[in-house]
Structure formats: structure tokens, C-alpha cells
Design a protein around this motif. Structure first.
Motif, PDB file in Angstrom:
ATOM      1  N   PRO A  92       0.817  -1.219   0.000  1.00 20.12           N
ATOM      2  CA  PRO A  92       0.000   0.000   0.000  1.00 20.12           C
ATOM      3  C   PRO A  92       0.850   1.268   0.000  1.00 20.12           C
ATOM      4  O   PRO A  92       1.854   1.336   0.691  1.00 20.12           O
ATOM      5  N   TYR A  93       0.452   2.229  -0.789  1.00 21.75           N
ATOM      6  CA  TYR A  93       1.082   3.545  -0.906  1.00 21.75           C
ATOM      7  C   TYR A  93       2.467   3.485  -1.568  1.00 21.75           C
ATOM      8  O   TYR A  93       3.114   4.501  -1.743  1.00 21.75           O
ATOM      9  N   VAL A  94       2.942   2.285  -1.924  1.00 21.09           N
ATOM     10  CA  VAL A  94       4.202   2.171  -2.663  1.00 21.09           C
ATOM     11  C   VAL A  94       3.913   1.707  -4.088  1.00 21.09           C
ATOM     12  O   VAL A  94       4.345   2.325  -5.056  1.00 21.09           O
ATOM     13  N   THR A  95       3.152   0.607  -4.206  1.00 20.89           N
ATOM     14  CA  THR A  95       2.856   0.091  -5.555  1.00 20.89           C
ATOM     15  C   THR A  95       1.380   0.210  -5.919  1.00 20.89           C
ATOM     16  O   THR A  95       1.019   0.011  -7.069  1.00 20.89           O
ATOM     17  N   GLN A  96       0.532   0.467  -4.954  1.00 20.65           N
ATOM     18  CA  GLN A  96      -0.898   0.615  -5.252  1.00 20.65           C
ATOM     19  C   GLN A  96      -1.615   1.255  -4.061  1.00 20.65           C
ATOM     20  O   GLN A  96      -1.088   1.291  -2.958  1.00 20.65           O
TER      21      GLN A  96
END
Ligand SMILES: [Cu+2]
Length: 486
Positions: free
Chosen positions: A100-104
Motif C-alpha cells: 500500500p502507498y508504494v505500488t498501489q
């Protein structure tokens, strides 16, 4: 009670199916599937609790596929909280990695998310939430990939380990944040720093009574350990055939617990770690830290009514969990105690030293070096990498197509299992001593005040997190990111 029984029966059936539907799944692996995340109630030794469960509409727990085919899955979040699923150990394109919040963005309650990637590896992997403390509620499931060239007729048995507390994950984390004096006691430090004789420590689970009087090495105390959501009071019983081989696919899905696995009367042959083949090692006791996997072959004796418990004892505890392999004619299944007399010691490097990768990296000079200094402040329960706490980090950087060495330098009094996303690395050095053809892994156990070096090829561009896989350490900051330079 009847409802609870049904849940247990349902779970046993789907695990049994997982071990027996290879042929059907092989044909269907390229089909789109749904993975549904739900909440359900279970009973842990008389205590009611709710858990997450990830399954397909046909009842299969998690996923089983074939290398070379595509994983094409719609994840449906039928829980009341946002979440994200990560495919642990799999080499996937960066936007499929599920962080979460890095790749999606997180998948909202009632929402769906479509994942699509080729299965490049074969082996034992798993999926789990990468959101908050959801792993403590078992938002995790097996992810098994078969090798189409594997002609073995071994029966697969999945053994997924977990730790259980009646407290909520938030309450556990709050208690850790408040600080527990026993964590920093001199006795604990002394025990952690104690060098262990290699041969003795493999069997330390049987020998060391003195541990029982000392403070616990684990920073969370659990009430029980689970195998496939069940305790030893009501363990999974898997029917196996006399004379046949069983491939135990052991996944440590526990939030904060390492284990000593014991195959008992059955001589075991360790053939893979973290989904990567090794030169086989014979034994009956094996170590597994958080997030790691062990593939162990056991041969069922010809005896018609055989019962064979496969047990796992938590490090630093006298508690165990497990499953029972039993032949069809074995009518009476004995019970095995959840608590044993001897307290297990701590995991160490004795097993790691024995591991030789079947397919190590081609030797090459190191082009780039990354250093991860692991640090911690027990009083504040802050865990850091290079003096930074997630999400307030400056990403480390690598260039594409290089041989990268990662130096993991543990300056704390606790061990940490360090996991890198999107890559498989080779263990190349432990405490200054080179390891020749060390195991290929995605999660390496690093002992207190110890340095482990690993190498990988930077061949998968993107933003990849690297973190401690002890859930509350990760939540308390022990995570950073490696970005490919543009
Ligand atoms: Cu840690």
C-alpha cells in the motif's frame, strides 16, 4: 458450536483439497480466478475469535498453480477494512507487488483489485496482507506453484504456522509501545548474545531447561500456535498412503514467532527453502523463522495403520502446534500436548550453514553495495533501518542490471528476519565467513549483533520494500525501500 464445527470441517476439507487437486488446478491455472477475503469466527481452545480467510469460490484456500502459466486473479475485499495482498517471494512486475502507498492504493471494503502476472518460479510461497497488523489476524494463505517438469508423485501437504493471542493486534502493539521491562533485562541480553555451538543448537529445543527460568526472548507472548487455523487439541488430520512420499510445504505465517519443526519418527529430507531448491539435507529437526518456507519430503512407512505427527515448537517457548499424517486405516488418532516439558532455545545459523543452493547465482564481481544497519530502541519500541523509521525514509538506490550486495548489519539485541520484495538473493557471508553457494532466499534470519551479506541481480526495476518480517517491528518502523535509479 455446530457452526464452529462446520467451519473447522470446512477448513479441513479445503486443505485436503489443496493437497489433492493438483491435476484439476493444472488445467485451470490460466483461467481467471477470484480470491475472496472474508472474516469468520473460529474457536481456539475454547476462546472465540474472528479471523481473516482468503479463499476461492470453489473452497480452495489460497492458490495453487503451475510455473509458466499466468496468475489472473480478482481480489475481492469482503471485510470491513482497507487491505492489500502481497505475493511473498514471487518475482512480479513492480505494480503487482501489493504494497500500500508504494505500488498501489489499498483495496477499500467491498472493493476489488485485479492482479495479472506470469508465474516465473516453482515452489512454496504465500500471500499476505501488507496493510497494518492484519497478518496477526491471519490475512494470509498458501501460494503453491508446481513445476511442470516435476515427475514426482509426492502428495502435497501444506502446513501454515501462526501465533495466537486473545488480545487484539492493536492492544498488543500498544503494550509494546508502552514498553515491557523484561525486554531489556540483562538476562535477556546475555542470553541473546550467547554464542551457540552449532551442533548443540540444532537440538536446543530438547536440551535447554535453563531457558525456562529466564525472561522470554520473544517480545510478544502468545497463548497458542496454530497450524492451518487449528491447535493440537483439534489438529488437521491429513490422510496419507502407506509407502508413499509426502511433500510438506511448511509456511511460517506467524506474526512474531520462529519455530523448530520436528518430523518425529519420519526421517525428513529438506529439499527447498523459501521456494528455492537446495541440495537435500536429512534430519528430523529444522528451523524456520518468520515468513520463511521449508519443503520437506517424508516417506510414509508401509505399516497399514500409521499415525505421524509433524510438530513445530515456538522458539523460546514450551508450546507446539502441528498436523497429523495418518493412513486411511488409522482409526484412533492420539492427542499430542500443546505444551511440552522443555523450553526451546533460539533459532541460529546452524541450519543456514548447511544449505547449498541447487541453482546459486553465477559468480560475478559486486557492482553496487547497500548497507542496512538494523537498530532499535526497546524502551520506545522504535525499530529502524539506517536510523530511519518507515514511512519517513530516504530510499536506497540501485542501478538496473548490476550485481548488488546487501550488507545486513544487526546492531540490536534481537534477531530479525529480513525480507526483500521482487528479488531472490543468495546468502553469501555470515559474520565475516563466506558461504559457498548459499541458499537462494527472499527472507534471511539475522541474529543479534551479527552481520549477514546477500547478493542479488538488479533485474526487476521498480520501488521495492525491504523490511523485518516480525510484524510489530515492521509496524514500528523497520522497513525501507530500494528504488531503481532512473
Ligand atoms: Cu525485527
Amino acid at each position: 458450536m455446530i457452526k464452529l464445527m462446520k467451519i473447522f470441517i470446512g477448513m479441513s476439507i479445503s486443505i485436503f483439497m489443496l493437497a489433492n487437486t493438483y491435476a484439476a488446478t493444472k488445467e485451470n491455472a490460466n483461467k481467471s480466478i477470484e480470491l475472496v477475503i472474508t472474516q469468520k469466527n473460529i474457536d481456539v481452545d475454547g476462546k472465540k475469535t474472528w479471523v481473516y480467510y482468503v479463499s476461492q469460490p470453489n473452497g480452495t484456500w489460497g492458490f495453487e498453480g503451475v510455473k509458466g502459466q499466468y496468475f489472473d486473479a480478482t481480489v475481492k475485499n469482503e471485510t470491513t477494512v482497507p487491505t492489500v495482498l502481497h505475493w511473498h517471494g514471487l518475482i512480479v512486475p513492480n505494480d503487482q507487488d501489493g504494497v500500500p502507498y508504494v505500488t498501489q492504493a489499498p483495496i477499500p471494503p467491498g472493493g476489488t483489485y485485479h492482479y495479472h502476472f506470469k508465474l516465473l518460479q516453482a515452489g512454496t510461497f504465500w500471500m499476505h496482507s501488507h496493510f497494518g497488523l492484519q497478518v496477526q489476524r491471519y490475512m494470509s494463505a498458501p501460494f503453491i506453484i508446481h513445476d511442470p517438469n516435476d515427475k514426482s508423485d509426492a502428495q502435497d501437504v501444506v502446513m501454515m504456522l501462526a501465533d495466537y493471542s486473545p488480545k487484539t493486534p492493536d492492544a498488543i502493539f500498544a503494550e509494546l509501545k508502552k514498553g515491557m521491562p523484561m525486554n531489556t533485562s540483562a538476562a535477556t541480553k546475555q542470553k541473546m548474545a550467547m554464542p551457540m555451538n552449532d551442533n548443540k543448537s540444532m537440538s536446543s529445543m530438547q536440551s535447554d531447561n535453563s531457558m525456562a527460568q529466564k525472561p522470554d526472548l520473544n517480545d510478544v507472548k502468545y497463548d497458542a500456535y496454530l497450524t492451518n487455523y487449528q491447535t493440537l487439541k483439534n489438529p488437521p488430520v491429513i490422510r496419507v498412503q502407506p509407502g508413499k512420499t509426502v511433500r510438506l510445504r511448511i509456511i511460517n505465517g506467524a506474526a512474531m514467532s520462529g519455530f523448530f519443526v520436528n518430523t518425529g519418527k519420519l526421517p525428513g529430507q529438506l529439499i527447498a527453502v523459501d521456494g528455492n531448491d537446495i541440495h537435500p539435507i536429512n534430519g528430523t529437526q529444522f528451523q524456520i523463522s518468520e515468513a520463511q518456507r521449508l519443503d520437506i519430503l517424508v516417506k510414509i512407512p508401509e505399516q497399514k495403520d500409521g499415525v505421524y505427527p509433524i510438530l513445530a515448537q515456538g522458539e523460546g517457548t514450551n508450546m507446539q502446534t502441528g498436523l497429523i499424517l495418518a493412513t486411511p486405516e488409522a482409526k484412533t488418532i492420539p492427542t499430542y500436548p500443546e505444551k511440552v516439558k522443555n523450553t526451546a532455545g533460539s533459532l541460529d545459523y546452524s541450519q543456514e550453514w548447511q544449505l547449498k543452493a541447487l541453482y546459486p547465482l553465477t559468480p560475478k564481481p559486486v557492482d553496487e553495495t547497500l548497507t542496512l544497519n538494523l537498530e532499535g530502541d526497546m524502551a520506545k519500541y522504535e525499530w529502524k533501518i539506517n536510523n530511519q523509521m518507515w514511512p519517513h525514509i530516504t530510499p536506497l538506490s540501485v542501478h538496473n542490471d548490476r550485481r548488488v550486495e546487501m550488507i545486513i548489519n544487526n546492531q540490536t539485541d534481537m534477531a530479525h528476519p529480513i525480507h526483500l520484495h521482487g528479488h531472490t538473493f543468495e546468502v553469501t557471508e555470515i559474520d565475516g565467513k563466506p558461504v559457498t553457494d548459499g541458499a537462494m532466499r527472499d527472507t534471511v534470519f539475522v541474529m543479534p549483533h551479527s552481520t549477514v551479506k546477500v547478493q542479488f541481480d538488479s533485474d526487476n526495476p521498480g520501488k521495492w520494500v525491504v523490511h523485518c518480517h516480525m510484524l510489530y517491528h515492521q509496524e514500528a518502523g523497520m522497513m525501507t525501500e530500494i528504488d531503481y535509479a532512473k
